[in-house]
Design an enzyme around this catalytic site. Structure first.
Site, PDB file in Angstrom:
ATOM      1  N   ILE A   3       0.820  -1.206   0.000  1.00 11.38           N
ATOM      2  CA  ILE A   3       0.000   0.000   0.000  1.00 11.38           C
ATOM      3  C   ILE A   3       0.857   1.261   0.000  1.00 11.38           C
ATOM      4  O   ILE A   3       1.690   1.455   0.873  1.00 11.38           O
ATOM      5  CB  ILE A   3      -0.929   0.023   1.227  1.00 11.38           C
ATOM      6  CG1 ILE A   3      -1.762  -1.257   1.286  1.00 11.38           C
ATOM      7  CG2 ILE A   3      -1.837   1.244   1.192  1.00 11.38           C
ATOM      8  CD1 ILE A   3      -2.529  -1.411   2.579  1.00 11.38           C
ATOM      9  N   CYS A   4       0.594   2.144  -0.960  1.00  9.99           N
ATOM     10  CA  CYS A   4       1.351   3.393  -1.048  1.00  9.99           C
ATOM     11  C   CYS A   4       1.158   4.263   0.180  1.00  9.99           C
ATOM     12  O   CYS A   4       2.125   4.782   0.736  1.00  9.99           O
ATOM     13  CB  CYS A   4       0.926   4.162  -2.297  1.00  9.99           C
ATOM     14  SG  CYS A   4       1.633   5.817  -2.434  1.00  9.99           S
TER      15      CYS A   4
END
Length: 269
Positions: free
Chosen positions: A140-141
């Site tokens: 997840i960024c």
């Protein structure tokens, strides 16, 4: 004062948006044109993967299909982003240009100053983050800020990624208006349920959205206006409204057909 192009787009599919961004980059290389700022949104929820991410290992395609989430691979690096309630920006220009010059991190910082001013124009006091290492990396960024990304009260609200070709760069990023955390955690795979729950439990401390930090909800037009003014002040340039050129449109259609709409590109890693 110097003038840059500004393209104010409506919604496109994920594949179309990536094709347009790359077309702008390639045509800038071909024509040595002035820097370009583009704003855009997405026709449906889209999970974009960083260039090197492994789609089969990190994406739950069954859940994506159930939820109507498109999946696309970006030309830029970084981790996965769920694009839905956001304004996305992209900037294309020469790294020889003094306002975009330097290393990747140096150009990140220059662009981040415009983003910081955009937040300020909405009455939100942000900070430019220093990157932090974490021992529990996920796909997840927004799970952790990288160097020179934007945070508010320690929570990442704008995530960006950059690619360079020759003397030109493309940087694009998500200005998150609100976030569907449930959907995000459904469309990604994790090493274990324990890891998923651990990351989710800490996610709200690390990620946020514009509407988390304001007493009122802004319209998309207000957010565009705030960030356009922020970039104008940060770069000390005027923006002239523009459209894609004929060559840019033709190249984006070619890239859509031959690259971004293909399984070969999506599953290249």
């Amino acid at each position: 004062m110097e003038t840059w192009r500004f393209i104010d787009h409506c919604s496109f599919s994920g594949a179309e948006n990536m094709a347009i961004d790359e077309a702008l980059l390639q045509e800038a290389i071909n024509n040595h044109g002035a820097p370009v700022l583009r704003f855009y949104t997405w026709t449906r929820p889209t999970l974009s993967l960083g260039y090197f991410q492994k789609a089969q290992e990190e994406v739950d395609f069954s859940e994506c299909e159930k939820l109507g989430v498109e999946v696309v691979r970006r030309p830029t690096g970084g981790r996965a982003v769920l694009h839905e309630f956001e304004l996305t920006y992209s900037i294309v220009g020469s790294i020889q240009h003094p306002k975009l010059s330097g290393t990747v991190l140096e150009s990140y910082l220059k662009i981040s100053k415009g983003l910081l001013l955009g937040l300020k124009n909405l009455g939100i006091e942000g900070e430019i983050a220093e990157g932090k290492k974490t021992s529990d990396l996920s796909a997840i960024c927004f799970e952790a800020p990288s160097w020179y990304e934007l945070t508010v009260m320690g929570r990442k609200v704008i995530g960006s990624a950059q690619v360079r070709r020759g003397d030109y760069l493309l940087q694009h990023g998500a200005i998150v208006i609100k976030m569907d955390v449930d959907k995000l955690f459904r469309v990604l795979k994790f090493k274990s349920l324990e890891q998923k729950e651990r990351i989710r439990a800490s996610f709200h401390r690390k990620a946020g959205a514009i509407h988390d930090f304001s007493s009122r909800e802004f319209s998309l037009a207000e957010i565009k206006e705030a960030f356009l003014a922020g970039f104008s002040e940060g770069f000390e340039v005027n923006f002239i409204r523009s459209e894609l050129s004929l060559k840019e449109r033709e190249l984006s259609r070619q890239l859509l057909r031959e690259k971004y709409n293909t399984r070969e590109w999506l599953f290249r890693f």
